[in-house]
Design a protein around this motif. Sequence first.
Motif, PDB file in Angstrom:
ATOM      1  N   PRO A 140       0.813  -1.237   0.000  1.00  0.00           N
ATOM      2  CA  PRO A 140       0.000   0.000   0.000  1.00  0.00           C
ATOM      3  C   PRO A 140       0.835   1.270   0.000  1.00  0.00           C
ATOM      4  CG  PRO A 140      -0.826  -1.581   1.604  1.00  0.00           C
ATOM      5  CD  PRO A 140       0.485  -2.109   1.129  1.00  0.00           C
ATOM      6  N   ASP A 141       1.928   1.294   0.762  1.00  0.00           N
ATOM      7  CA  ASP A 141       2.740   2.516   0.857  1.00  0.00           C
ATOM      8  C   ASP A 141       3.361   2.874  -0.484  1.00  0.00           C
ATOM      9  OD1 ASP A 141       2.114   2.652   3.518  1.00  0.00           O
ATOM     10  OD2 ASP A 141       3.904   1.563   4.174  1.00  0.00           O
ATOM     11  N   ALA A 142       3.906   1.874  -1.179  1.00  0.00           N
ATOM     12  CA  ALA A 142       4.518   2.151  -2.479  1.00  0.00           C
ATOM     13  C   ALA A 142       3.482   2.594  -3.492  1.00  0.00           C
ATOM     14  CB  ALA A 142       5.250   0.907  -2.975  1.00  0.00           C
ATOM     15  N   PHE A 143       2.294   1.985  -3.439  1.00  0.00           N
ATOM     16  CA  PHE A 143       1.229   2.354  -4.375  1.00  0.00           C
ATOM     17  C   PHE A 143       0.773   3.793  -4.154  1.00  0.00           C
ATOM     18  CE2 PHE A 143      -3.233   2.733  -5.574  1.00  0.00           C
ATOM     19  CZ  PHE A 143      -3.204   2.276  -6.879  1.00  0.00           C
ATOM     20  N   LEU A 144       0.583   4.177  -2.889  1.00  0.00           N
ATOM     21  CA  LEU A 144       0.131   5.546  -2.594  1.00  0.00           C
ATOM     22  C   LEU A 144       1.217   6.561  -2.908  1.00  0.00           C
ATOM     23  CD1 LEU A 144      -1.759   4.927   0.775  1.00  0.00           C
ATOM     24  CD2 LEU A 144      -2.749   5.304  -1.484  1.00  0.00           C
ATOM     25  N   ALA A 145       2.482   6.167  -2.752  1.00  0.00           N
ATOM     26  CA  ALA A 145       3.578   7.086  -3.070  1.00  0.00           C
ATOM     27  C   ALA A 145       3.669   7.346  -4.563  1.00  0.00           C
ATOM     28  CB  ALA A 145       4.897   6.523  -2.559  1.00  0.00           C
ATOM     29  N   SER A 146       3.279   6.366  -5.383  1.00  0.00           N
ATOM     30  CA  SER A 146       3.353   6.523  -6.840  1.00  0.00           C
ATOM     31  C   SER A 146       2.170   7.286  -7.409  1.00  0.00           C
ATOM     32  CB  SER A 146       3.427   5.152  -7.515  1.00  0.00           C
ATOM     33  OG  SER A 146       2.233   4.414  -7.267  1.00  0.00           O
TER      34      SER A 146
ATOM     35  N   CYS B   7      -3.631  14.485  -5.549  1.00  0.00           N
ATOM     36  CA  CYS B   7      -4.945  14.780  -6.127  1.00  0.00           C
ATOM     37  C   CYS B   7      -5.094  13.999  -7.415  1.00  0.00           C
ATOM     38  CB  CYS B   7      -5.113  16.282  -6.379  1.00  0.00           C
ATOM     39  SG  CYS B   7      -5.027  17.264  -4.885  1.00  0.00           S
ATOM     40  N   GLY B   8      -4.861  12.723  -7.350  1.00  0.00           N
ATOM     41  CA  GLY B   8      -4.890  11.890  -8.545  1.00  0.00           C
ATOM     42  C   GLY B   8      -6.276  11.737  -9.097  1.00  0.00           C
ATOM     43  N   GLY B   9      -6.325  11.021 -10.235  1.00  0.00           N
ATOM     44  CA  GLY B   9      -7.607  10.836 -10.902  1.00  0.00           C
ATOM     45  C   GLY B   9      -8.452   9.813 -10.199  1.00  0.00           C
TER      46      GLY B   9
END
Length: 343
Positions: free
Chosen positions: A293-299, A303-305
């Motif tokens: 989860p941390d790596a996914f949220l960092a990428s 304010c993503g789509g």
Amino acid sequence: GLHRPLWPRGSAWAACSAARCTMVAKSKKIAYFAHLEECLNKYARGCIVHADFVGSKQISDIRVALRGKAEMIFGKNTMIRKCIRNLTADGEHPEWESIIPVMKGNLGFVFTNNDLGEIMDLLKQFVKPAAAKAGVVAPCSCTISKGPTGLDPAQTSFFQALNIPTKINKGSIEIINDCEVIKEGNKVGSSEAALLAKLNIKPFEYGLVVHYIYEGGVFDPSVLKITDKVLMAKWMAGVGQVAALSIGADFLTEASVPIIIASAFKNVVATALEADFIEFEQVQQVKDFLDDPDAFLASVPACGGGGASDAAAAAAPVAEAKAPEPEPEPEEEEEDIEFDLFD
């Protein structure tokens, strides 16, 4: 011989004067009717205002402030009603007929093509304080605060007439408690008016008060408080109720389709992950989120789509399903220790 001009005298002169006055009054009515018809055709909207206790100087100042923005018209209600009846007799402009029933009292028009909110704000700037007059219906209540009044003791009769407790302090009358002299909706008495005049208190404010809004019909001024934000909030609340009712009744509607599709998509993602069937992008995003989860949220930008949010929303039920239950910790066995207090 000299001939004197034959001017009408006596009853003949009176009849001639009356006829002349009638002609002048008739010409003024014709001009007023034409002006009112011109304004009704020229302006798309307007305010119907109440003008009780508004002075001529106040009206003049308002007219000056409205130049280039709006046009003010006052007249007798009977003339206004007759003019509108004549204009709508052939069936044209039925929206004008809604003005006829409301023309009661000291009313006038403020026609404009601009924003009505701007005109109403301008009218509020010309509200002036006024003294209380005997016999007038009070538009608001008036309370006299306790404390010194500055009046000499010889004028205590004004307070005694209204049962206001007072005392003499340093040579002047002092009110002991706050007293409500006038109540809203009641007529102002002569004693109340005299006392407030002595104290130089002007409790009332008078100006042009908007009673009705005209725009294709006559409406209450409260409709101007309805903004686009209010309309959208009401609309969304109604759509939510329709969707809830449709889902509860198992009846498919346009309002419930997005919710049903979103719920079905969550089930598809959960089934695909459980079966390790990673064949489309959304399932891969959810799998990446669950793996790290941390790596996914960092990428993903802050304010993503909607893709990331959809993936996170779809991953929520899966994460709850896959979360392992914590294993119970083994209990530590206590060792038997031989201990003697007297050893």
